[in-house]
Write a protein that holds these residues in place. Structure first.
Motif, short mmCIF file in Angstrom:
data_model
loop_
_atom_site.label_atom_id
_atom_site.label_comp_id
_atom_site.label_asym_id
_atom_site.label_seq_id
_atom_site.Cartn_x
_atom_site.Cartn_y
_atom_site.Cartn_z
N UNK A 4 0.86 -1.18 0.27
CA UNK A 4 -0.08 0.41 0.26
C UNK A 4 1.23 1.06 -0.11
N UNK A 5 1.80 1.15 0.32
CA UNK A 5 3.39 2.34 0.06
C UNK A 5 4.05 1.99 -0.79
N UNK A 6 4.57 2.78 -1.51
CA UNK A 6 5.44 3.40 -2.17
C UNK A 6 6.54 3.64 -2.50
N UNK A 57 10.32 9.93 -1.60
CA UNK A 57 9.18 9.95 -1.25
C UNK A 57 8.43 8.59 -0.47
N UNK A 58 7.05 8.57 0.28
CA UNK A 58 6.62 8.03 0.21
C UNK A 58 5.27 8.30 0.16
N UNK A 83 9.05 3.67 7.53
CA UNK A 83 8.17 4.95 7.88
C UNK A 83 7.04 3.98 6.94
N UNK A 84 7.20 3.95 6.09
CA UNK A 84 6.23 3.32 4.98
C UNK A 84 5.61 2.19 5.85
N UNK A 88 1.48 2.76 6.39
CA UNK A 88 0.50 1.84 5.49
C UNK A 88 -0.47 1.51 6.24
N UNK A 89 0.20 1.41 8.39
CA UNK A 89 -0.58 0.75 9.13
C UNK A 89 -1.71 1.97 9.79
N UNK A 90 -1.33 3.48 9.45
CA UNK A 90 -1.86 4.50 9.67
C UNK A 90 -3.52 4.50 9.71
N UNK A 91 -4.43 5.24 10.42
CA UNK A 91 -5.58 5.34 10.32
C UNK A 91 -6.68 6.36 9.86
N UNK A 92 -5.62 7.88 10.04
CA UNK A 92 -6.15 8.76 9.17
C UNK A 92 -4.90 8.80 8.04
#
Lengths: 124, 124
Positions: A4-6, A57-58, A83-84, A88-92
């Motif tokens: 979910x994160x590049x 960059x993320x 950091x990725x 990716x796991x953050x709710x907001x």
């Protein structure tokens, strides 16, 4: 989650003080990031952060995007994957501050909200 | 077209040299941008470009995102809307360089690709 994160890495970036014909520090950074963790790594030619490179960059769909500068082959690749994972796991859709690696606190250049971001409190 | 790009303005930004208790330069910038053109303007509290503020960002769904710094109430608001129009109309999702206002060349901080960006040439 890891898909979910590049992580975009600018492979054209020079390190301040490098000779004009030195191998690009960004290219070495890109190669190190590509093997340092599970997230997709995409090389790009310019993040327009040229005076503060090497840069990465993320980006998470629907989340905030983050740019970092003055990254090093030692330490930065693992920090970017950490950091990725946090992003990716953050709710907001933001990367939490307290738990992120120090490199991603000190060497932050900017963050950009997703297109449809509308804070509850939108007055200046 | 004008609905396809949003202009985020950080209303917390100080201008370098402003007194600590001075009204925030970013708030004045935000108010000026909001009435300077047709694109949606969204106030935000931090773009993490604090040492290079006042700051604004342009975001287009599926396109590249752009951050600018050291913006001024005089000139920058119109330039941001011009840049938003160029970004919205571009075929490849980037803001063309030659035709953009000078402010958006000189005061660029960074640009970030969209999540699914994969350049034809992806090696470093």
């Amino acid at each position: 989650m890891s898909s979910d994160v590049v992580i975009f890495v600018c492979t054209s970036c020079k390190r301040e003080g490098d000779a004009p014909d030195a191998p690009r520090a960004g290219a070495a950074l890109g190669e190190a990031v590509a093997v340092a963790g599970p997230h997709r790594v995409q090389f790009v030619k310019c993040l327009s952060n040229c005076s503060r490179g090497p840069s990465a960059a993320l980006v998470r769909p629907g989340g905030w995007s983050y740019v970092f500068g003055k990254l090093e082959v030692e330490g930065s690749p693992e920090a970017l994957h950490e950091g990725a994972a946090l992003l990716g796991a953050s709710e907001d859709g933001t990367m939490p501050w307290n738990s992120r690696p120090d490199i991603l606190k000190r060497q932050m250049i900017a963050r950009i909200p997703p297109f449809d971001f509308t804070p509850a409190e939108s007055a200046p």
